[in-house]
Design an enzyme around this catalytic site. Structure first.
Site, PDB file in Angstrom:
ATOM      1  N   ASP A   1       2.096  -4.341  -0.210  1.00 32.69           N
ATOM      2  CA  ASP A   1       2.355  -4.358   1.227  1.00 32.69           C
ATOM      3  C   ASP A   1       1.284  -3.623   2.037  1.00 32.69           C
ATOM      4  O   ASP A   1       0.519  -2.820   1.512  1.00 32.69           O
ATOM      5  CB  ASP A   1       3.702  -3.683   1.518  1.00 32.69           C
ATOM      6  CG  ASP A   1       4.885  -4.503   1.058  1.00 32.69           C
ATOM      7  OD1 ASP A   1       4.677  -5.566   0.453  1.00 32.69           O
ATOM      8  OD2 ASP A   1       6.024  -4.063   1.315  1.00 32.69           O
TER       9      ASP A   1
ATOM     10  N   HIS B   1       2.328  -0.776  -2.671  1.00 31.27           N
ATOM     11  CA  HIS B   1       1.491  -0.766  -1.468  1.00 31.27           C
ATOM     12  C   HIS B   1       0.021  -0.698  -1.850  1.00 31.27           C
ATOM     13  O   HIS B   1      -0.388   0.225  -2.566  1.00 31.27           O
ATOM     14  CB  HIS B   1       1.851   0.427  -0.574  1.00 31.27           C
ATOM     15  CG  HIS B   1       3.211   0.320   0.036  1.00 31.27           C
ATOM     16  ND1 HIS B   1       4.359   0.600  -0.667  1.00 31.27           N
ATOM     17  CD2 HIS B   1       3.603  -0.066   1.281  1.00 31.27           C
ATOM     18  CE1 HIS B   1       5.413   0.409   0.120  1.00 31.27           C
ATOM     19  NE2 HIS B   1       4.982   0.006   1.300  1.00 31.27           N
TER      20      HIS B   1
END
Length: 246
Positions: free
Chosen positions: A45, A191
């Protein structure tokens, strides 16, 4: 964890060679790739970010495909990096325009943040995203309506390394967490903006390859399922906590 780390090198190499079949090579049959392979979907992400090129190089070394849920404002800043994701054969999903929790907004604002991101990704890459992940995993009726209208399915993920927690940002810890949460059919939330996550990937990919995993995009993982825009997939995705940082 010790069992994973004690896999003999010869066995690891043999398993790695057996796992190099790609979804494209499996298209000789009508059966979805993941019906006959041990699949896992790694997702990243908040990019495109500063560690993206390092991550893409690592994924390439292990013939791994991943899904990147990108932020519209970052796509605007880094169009070439965004294009590099698709050129490298990975999938891009919509992660809204910024880190604002959509559940705090009115419908018109939700529509704008998701819609603007969708249009920018299409303009930048030439491809229209099929997947959406809400910031923080926080969703409501407005998010469902907008994603349904735009033809997006919601993919919050089934598990996470929790690299959004600052105290977890150590390479060994995130490596162990990734190995702990890995499982067939899982959608792992991470992430690309967390340096330690990117640094953990070589060992994670090496050990999971030795266990026979194929690293696929979310769309490949979901092949063969009837998908309804606006709804959440995979269905067991309740395992991800609705907390996040950006």
């Amino acid at each position: 964890m010790a069992i994973r780390r004690l896999i003999p090198l010869a066995v690891a190499c043999a398993l790695a060679a057996a796992a190099t079949a790609t979804p494209a090579q499996a298209r000789a049959t009508d059966e979805p790739f993941c019906a006959t392979h041990k699949c896992i979907a790694l997702t990243f992400d908040d990019g495109p970010g500063p560690y993206l090129q390092t991550l893409l190089k690592t994924l390439s070394e292990y013939k791994a495909k991943a899904t990147f849920f990108v932020i519209g404002s970052e796509v605007k800043k880094h169009p070439k990096l965004t294009q590099l994701i698709t050129k490298s054969g990975h999938e891009i999903g919509n992660h809204s325009w910024d880190g604002t929790y959509l559940t705090t907004l009115k419908y018109a604002d939700i529509n704008k943040k998701i819609g603007d991101t969708q249009r920018l990704i299409k303009k930048t890459t030439g491809k229209t995203p099929k997947l959406f992940r809400a910031p923080g995993g926080l969703r409501n009726g407005g998010v469902e309506q907008v994603t349904a209208k735009l033809g997006l399915i919601q993919v919050p993920g089934t598990t996470a390394t929790k690299d959004y927690i600052k105290d977890y940002r150590h390479v060994d810890l995130l490596t162990n967490r990734a190995l702990d949460v890995a499982g067939e059919g899982e959608v792992v939330l991470m992430h690309e903006t967390v340096k330690q996550t990117v640094q953990s990937m070589p060992e994670v990919l090496e050990l999971l390859t030795a266990e026979g995993y194929s690293f696929v995009t979310v769309s490949t993982l979901l092949e063969g399922q009837e998908l309804t825009p606006g709804q959440v997939y995979p269905e067991q995705s309740s395992g991800v906590e609705t907390t996040d940082v950006h």
